[in-house]
Motif scaffolding. Structure first.
Motif, PDB file in Angstrom:
ATOM      1  N   VAL A  39     -54.905  32.014 -65.231  1.00  0.00           N
ATOM      2  CA  VAL A  39     -53.753  32.854 -65.549  1.00  0.00           C
ATOM      3  C   VAL A  39     -53.537  33.826 -64.397  1.00  0.00           C
ATOM      4  O   VAL A  39     -54.468  34.155 -63.660  1.00  0.00           O
ATOM      5  N   GLU A  40     -52.308  34.272 -64.272  1.00  0.00           N
ATOM      6  CA  GLU A  40     -51.973  35.306 -63.292  1.00  0.00           C
ATOM      7  C   GLU A  40     -51.649  36.566 -64.078  1.00  0.00           C
ATOM      8  O   GLU A  40     -50.927  36.511 -65.069  1.00  0.00           O
ATOM      9  N   HIS A  41     -52.223  37.690 -63.648  1.00  0.00           N
ATOM     10  CA  HIS A  41     -51.989  38.981 -64.317  1.00  0.00           C
ATOM     11  C   HIS A  41     -51.289  39.950 -63.378  1.00  0.00           C
ATOM     12  O   HIS A  41     -51.917  40.439 -62.432  1.00  0.00           O
ATOM     13  N   PRO A  42     -50.017  40.262 -63.604  1.00  0.00           N
ATOM     14  CA  PRO A  42     -49.459  41.434 -62.941  1.00  0.00           C
ATOM     15  C   PRO A  42     -49.946  42.677 -63.698  1.00  0.00           C
ATOM     16  O   PRO A  42     -49.968  42.682 -64.935  1.00  0.00           O
ATOM     17  N   VAL A  43     -50.366  43.686 -62.959  1.00  0.00           N
ATOM     18  CA  VAL A  43     -50.892  44.918 -63.564  1.00  0.00           C
ATOM     19  C   VAL A  43     -50.045  46.075 -63.049  1.00  0.00           C
ATOM     20  O   VAL A  43     -50.041  46.367 -61.851  1.00  0.00           O
ATOM     21  N   ALA A  44     -49.345  46.732 -63.951  1.00  0.00           N
ATOM     22  CA  ALA A  44     -48.466  47.844 -63.587  1.00  0.00           C
ATOM     23  C   ALA A  44     -49.294  49.055 -63.147  1.00  0.00           C
ATOM     24  O   ALA A  44     -50.445  49.224 -63.566  1.00  0.00           O
ATOM     25  N   PRO A  45     -48.704  49.912 -62.314  1.00  0.00           N
ATOM     26  CA  PRO A  45     -49.391  51.155 -61.953  1.00  0.00           C
ATOM     27  C   PRO A  45     -49.743  51.969 -63.200  1.00  0.00           C
ATOM     28  O   PRO A  45     -49.037  51.918 -64.212  1.00  0.00           O
ATOM     29  N   ALA A  46     -50.831  52.726 -63.115  1.00  0.00           N
ATOM     30  CA  ALA A  46     -51.316  53.596 -64.200  1.00  0.00           C
ATOM     31  C   ALA A  46     -51.637  52.790 -65.462  1.00  0.00           C
ATOM     32  O   ALA A  46     -51.351  53.217 -66.571  1.00  0.00           O
ATOM     33  N   THR A  47     -52.261  51.618 -65.281  1.00  0.00           N
ATOM     34  CA  THR A  47     -52.640  50.757 -66.395  1.00  0.00           C
ATOM     35  C   THR A  47     -54.104  50.372 -66.262  1.00  0.00           C
ATOM     36  O   THR A  47     -54.565  50.030 -65.174  1.00  0.00           O
ATOM     37  N   LEU A  60     -63.457  34.846 -63.096  1.00  0.00           N
ATOM     38  CA  LEU A  60     -63.429  35.082 -61.658  1.00  0.00           C
ATOM     39  C   LEU A  60     -62.008  35.492 -61.303  1.00  0.00           C
ATOM     40  O   LEU A  60     -61.065  34.735 -61.533  1.00  0.00           O
ATOM     41  N   SER A  61     -61.857  36.704 -60.775  1.00  0.00           N
ATOM     42  CA  SER A  61     -60.536  37.220 -60.418  1.00  0.00           C
ATOM     43  C   SER A  61     -60.377  37.210 -58.907  1.00  0.00           C
ATOM     44  O   SER A  61     -61.320  37.509 -58.166  1.00  0.00           O
ATOM     45  N   TYR A  62     -59.158  36.918 -58.469  1.00  0.00           N
ATOM     46  CA  TYR A  62     -58.795  36.943 -57.055  1.00  0.00           C
ATOM     47  C   TYR A  62     -57.579  37.856 -56.928  1.00  0.00           C
ATOM     48  O   TYR A  62     -56.571  37.655 -57.614  1.00  0.00           O
ATOM     49  N   VAL A  63     -57.676  38.871 -56.089  1.00  0.00           N
ATOM     50  CA  VAL A  63     -56.581  39.829 -55.929  1.00  0.00           C
ATOM     51  C   VAL A  63     -55.537  39.221 -54.990  1.00  0.00           C
ATOM     52  O   VAL A  63     -55.803  38.991 -53.809  1.00  0.00           O
ATOM     53  N   LEU A  64     -54.360  38.963 -55.543  1.00  0.00           N
ATOM     54  CA  LEU A  64     -53.259  38.388 -54.772  1.00  0.00           C
ATOM     55  C   LEU A  64     -52.472  39.448 -54.015  1.00  0.00           C
ATOM     56  O   LEU A  64     -52.050  39.226 -52.882  1.00  0.00           O
ATOM     57  N   GLU A  65     -52.262  40.591 -54.677  1.00  0.00           N
ATOM     58  CA  GLU A  65     -51.492  41.661 -54.029  1.00  0.00           C
ATOM     59  C   GLU A  65     -51.877  42.996 -54.624  1.00  0.00           C
ATOM     60  O   GLU A  65     -52.249  43.088 -55.793  1.00  0.00           O
ATOM     61  N   GLY A  66     -51.838  44.023 -53.785  1.00  0.00           N
ATOM     62  CA  GLY A  66     -52.148  45.370 -54.227  1.00  0.00           C
ATOM     63  C   GLY A  66     -53.631  45.690 -54.121  1.00  0.00           C
ATOM     64  O   GLY A  66     -54.407  44.946 -53.523  1.00  0.00           O
ATOM     65  N   PRO A 100     -50.024  53.654 -56.535  1.00  0.00           N
ATOM     66  CA  PRO A 100     -48.670  53.652 -57.068  1.00  0.00           C
ATOM     67  C   PRO A 100     -47.997  52.267 -57.059  1.00  0.00           C
ATOM     68  O   PRO A 100     -46.921  52.108 -57.618  1.00  0.00           O
ATOM     69  N   ASP A 101     -48.618  51.277 -56.419  1.00  0.00           N
ATOM     70  CA  ASP A 101     -47.980  49.969 -56.282  1.00  0.00           C
ATOM     71  C   ASP A 101     -48.495  48.987 -57.332  1.00  0.00           C
ATOM     72  O   ASP A 101     -49.625  49.120 -57.808  1.00  0.00           O
ATOM     73  N   PRO A 102     -47.693  47.977 -57.656  1.00  0.00           N
ATOM     74  CA  PRO A 102     -48.163  46.951 -58.598  1.00  0.00           C
ATOM     75  C   PRO A 102     -49.326  46.154 -58.004  1.00  0.00           C
ATOM     76  O   PRO A 102     -49.518  46.110 -56.789  1.00  0.00           O
ATOM     77  N   VAL A 103     -50.094  45.548 -58.881  1.00  0.00           N
ATOM     78  CA  VAL A 103     -51.208  44.675 -58.511  1.00  0.00           C
ATOM     79  C   VAL A 103     -50.964  43.329 -59.191  1.00  0.00           C
ATOM     80  O   VAL A 103     -50.393  43.267 -60.276  1.00  0.00           O
ATOM     81  N   ARG A 104     -51.419  42.280 -58.532  1.00  0.00           N
ATOM     82  CA  ARG A 104     -51.322  40.935 -59.125  1.00  0.00           C
ATOM     83  C   ARG A 104     -52.633  40.217 -58.842  1.00  0.00           C
ATOM     84  O   ARG A 104     -53.087  40.174 -57.693  1.00  0.00           O
ATOM     85  N   ILE A 105     -53.255  39.685 -59.917  1.00  0.00           N
ATOM     86  CA  ILE A 105     -54.506  38.954 -59.758  1.00  0.00           C
ATOM     87  C   ILE A 105     -54.378  37.562 -60.372  1.00  0.00           C
ATOM     88  O   ILE A 105     -53.587  37.344 -61.294  1.00  0.00           O
TER      89      ILE A 105
END
Length: 165
Positions: A39-47, A60-66, A100-105
């Motif tokens: 699965v891909e998880h976008p994670v909003a700021p302050a979450t 096992l998580s891989y950080v795609l962005e942020g 402050p930026d979004p994250v995607r894993i």
């Protein structure tokens, strides 16, 4: 299981929103004979994802962005794009995006099956009235999920208030 190769095109797969964390289903357990799901998880700021442990799955998580922060057991990590994070079953863990930026894993779950939890939780929280606590607890128990909020006060004292998912 039909052991045929398959591919997943960009943007393909069902998406559900859990409020601050999304779940974009990329590889289903039915496609891998139950070996794993992705699965891909976008994670909003302050979450923050509430500290929890899995009885049945490793992740096992891989950080795609942020930049993602995580705690696994007693180890706290700051993970930039390109980083991997192993979260073994039976070990309390959490991850958060202080912003402050979004994250995607991208998350690999092994064995598969836990992806059903995300769908069932999304169904529960999408109802016009909030779900009864007992229904949420039953869902967590069925999937072998246990929560422990003892880390939250210290994390929020350092990172500020965060929406908990």
């Amino acid at each position: 299981m039909d052991r045929q190769p398959f591919s997943v095109q960009p943007g393909a797969g069902k998406f559900v929103d859990l409020g601050g964390v999304g779940v974009h289903f990329k590889v289903r357990g039915e496609q891998t004979g139950g070996a794993f799901a992705v699965v891909e998880h976008p994670v909003a700021p302050a979450t923050i994802v509430e500290p929890h442990l899995h009885e049945h799955e490793d992740e096992l998580s891989y950080v795609l962005e942020g930049v993602l922060w995580a705690r696994v057991g007693d180890q706290e990590l700051e993970l930039s794009a390109g980083s991997y994070l192993w979260k073994p079953r039976g070990v309390l863990h959490s991850f958060w995006n202080p912003g402050p930026d979004p994250v995607r894993i991208l998350e690999t779950i092994s064995p598969a099956g836990f992806e059903g939890f995300f769908e069932e939780l999304a169904d529960l929280i999408s109802q016009p009235t909030p779900p009864e606590d007992e229904r949420v607890y039953e869902l967590c128990e069925r999937y072998g999920l246990t929560f422990d909020r003892s880390w939250l006060p210290e994390l929020e004292s350092r990172f500020g208030p965060m929406q908990m998912v």
